[in-house]
Design a protein around this motif. Structure first.
Motif, PDB file in Angstrom:
ATOM      1  N   ALA A  42       0.904  -1.058  -0.150  1.00 33.33           N
ATOM      2  CA  ALA A  42       0.124  -0.089   0.115  1.00 33.33           C
ATOM      3  C   ALA A  42       0.933   1.241   0.058  1.00 33.33           C
ATOM      4  N   LEU A  43       0.587   2.309  -0.834  1.00 29.87           N
ATOM      5  CA  LEU A  43       1.328   3.469  -0.620  1.00 29.87           C
ATOM      6  C   LEU A  43       1.268   3.768   0.749  1.00 29.87           C
ATOM      7  N   ALA A  44       2.464   4.367   1.187  1.00 26.32           N
ATOM      8  CA  ALA A  44       2.584   4.737   2.790  1.00 26.32           C
ATOM      9  C   ALA A  44       1.707   6.064   2.923  1.00 26.32           C
ATOM     10  N   SER A  45       1.498   6.882   1.758  1.00 28.76           N
ATOM     11  CA  SER A  45       0.544   7.897   2.051  1.00 28.76           C
ATOM     12  C   SER A  45      -0.867   7.864   2.105  1.00 28.76           C
ATOM     13  N   SER A  46      -1.375   6.583   1.845  1.00 30.94           N
ATOM     14  CA  SER A  46      -2.642   6.066   1.706  1.00 30.94           C
ATOM     15  C   SER A  46      -3.152   5.221   2.858  1.00 30.94           C
ATOM     16  N   SER A  47      -3.397   6.369   4.091  1.00 35.32           N
ATOM     17  CA  SER A  47      -3.946   5.892   5.353  1.00 35.32           C
ATOM     18  C   SER A  47      -5.097   5.191   5.301  1.00 35.32           C
ATOM     19  N   ASP A  48      -6.092   5.729   4.393  1.00 36.73           N
ATOM     20  CA  ASP A  48      -7.173   4.944   4.472  1.00 36.73           C
ATOM     21  C   ASP A  48      -6.963   3.339   3.957  1.00 36.73           C
ATOM     22  N   ASP A  49      -6.191   3.197   2.634  1.00 31.92           N
ATOM     23  CA  ASP A  49      -6.009   1.664   2.407  1.00 31.92           C
ATOM     24  C   ASP A  49      -5.269   1.140   3.424  1.00 31.92           C
ATOM     25  N   ILE A  50      -4.273   1.621   4.474  1.00 31.12           N
ATOM     26  CA  ILE A  50      -3.539   1.034   5.294  1.00 31.12           C
ATOM     27  C   ILE A  50      -4.470   0.668   6.394  1.00 31.12           C
ATOM     28  N   ARG A  51      -5.254   1.432   6.600  1.00 31.67           N
ATOM     29  CA  ARG A  51      -6.449   0.997   7.739  1.00 31.67           C
ATOM     30  C   ARG A  51      -7.227  -0.015   7.473  1.00 31.67           C
ATOM     31  N   PHE A  52      -7.854  -0.117   6.081  1.00 26.68           N
ATOM     32  CA  PHE A  52      -8.534  -1.003   5.731  1.00 26.68           C
ATOM     33  C   PHE A  52      -7.693  -2.548   5.792  1.00 26.68           C
ATOM     34  N   PHE A  53      -6.551  -2.402   5.285  1.00 24.17           N
ATOM     35  CA  PHE A  53      -5.808  -3.686   5.282  1.00 24.17           C
ATOM     36  C   PHE A  53      -5.575  -4.121   6.752  1.00 24.17           C
ATOM     37  N   GLN A 112      -7.640  -3.753   9.172  1.00 21.33           N
ATOM     38  CA  GLN A 112      -8.850  -4.253   9.451  1.00 21.33           C
ATOM     39  C   GLN A 112      -9.168  -5.579   9.035  1.00 21.33           C
ATOM     40  N   GLU A 113      -8.567  -5.977   8.149  1.00 21.86           N
ATOM     41  CA  GLU A 113      -8.346  -7.293   7.310  1.00 21.86           C
ATOM     42  C   GLU A 113      -7.335  -8.351   7.880  1.00 21.86           C
ATOM     43  N   GLY A 114      -6.526  -7.865   8.869  1.00 19.48           N
ATOM     44  CA  GLY A 114      -5.641  -8.987   9.608  1.00 19.48           C
ATOM     45  C   GLY A 114      -4.189  -8.520   9.024  1.00 19.48           C
ATOM     46  N   PHE A 115      -4.018  -7.449   8.176  1.00 16.52           N
ATOM     47  CA  PHE A 115      -2.667  -7.371   7.586  1.00 16.52           C
ATOM     48  C   PHE A 115      -1.881  -6.481   8.466  1.00 16.52           C
ATOM     49  N   GLN A 116      -0.571  -6.873   8.816  1.00 12.63           N
ATOM     50  CA  GLN A 116       0.244  -6.088   9.393  1.00 12.63           C
ATOM     51  C   GLN A 116       1.417  -5.517   8.706  1.00 12.63           C
ATOM     52  N   PRO A 117       2.067  -4.299   9.102  1.00 16.54           N
ATOM     53  CA  PRO A 117       3.169  -3.941   8.462  1.00 16.54           C
ATOM     54  C   PRO A 117       4.236  -4.987   8.579  1.00 16.54           C
ATOM     55  N   PHE A 118       4.892  -5.180   7.613  1.00 17.82           N
ATOM     56  CA  PHE A 118       6.202  -6.190   7.692  1.00 17.82           C
ATOM     57  C   PHE A 118       7.347  -5.623   7.145  1.00 17.82           C
TER      58      PHE A 118
END
Length: 179
Positions: free
Chosen positions: A145-156, A158-164
């Protein structure tokens, strides 16, 4: 008598072959526009291309990826209308500090047009991806996800993804902050 429209809002999935990729062009164009609008600061290090060129390149990449039998493009439809898609590849794991199995699924693209966000399309697509790659014996899925796309990051998240990992970019020729 059963209501023929009772399932009209059900999300249905259709797997696409390389000959059907042009069905994705409009959704890719919207995603491309969104990418360039949420990350204008990247123009200093990564030059964006126009929409038509972006689709030409991505379409060629999709065709190449689909040569692998484990790669798939899944289109989400609601009432017969395309409402999103995912392109998923599988790669060998880069063994290192973590045991992630021998192969990892990579969501190369998750595209949901703005008018369909918040309606369960992205979640539905990710659930379908989990089902499909789980059947292949794969236990990890990654995406970017683009680092500047906080909506996308928040969605992911919520879907169980974590920054790696964090991918950093710079234009070659630059020496640092003061060049």
């Amino acid at each position: 008598m059963a209501n023929p429209h009772a399932h009209s809002d059900v999300l249905r999935f259709r797997y696409l072959g390389a000959h059907e990729l042009d069905e994705l062009a409009g959704m890719w164009a919207e995603l491309h526009e969104r990418h360039t609008s949420v990350a204008p600061h990247l123009e200093d290090v990564i030059t964006s291309v126009g929409g038509a060129e972006s689709w030409r390149r991505r379409r060629a990449q999709y065709r190449a990826w689909l040569d692998d039998p484990d790669t798939f493009a899944v289109l989400a439809e609601r009432r017969g209308e395309p409402v999103g898609y995912a392109m998923v590849t599988v790669r060998e794991t880069q063994h290192g500090s973590w045991d992630r199995g021998d192969r990892v699924a990579v969501v190369q693209t998750l595209a949901v047009p703005r008018e369909h966000t918040g309606a369960g399309v992205g979640s539905g697509l990710l659930e379908e991806v989990r089902r499909q790659v789980g059947a292949l014996g794969i236990r990890d899925i990654e995406l970017t996800a683009l680092a500047s796309s906080s909506d996308d990051i928040r969605f992911f998240e919520q879907e169980g993804f974590q920054p790696f990992v964090t991918t950093m970019v710079c234009r070659i020729g630059g020496l640092g902050a003061h060049d």
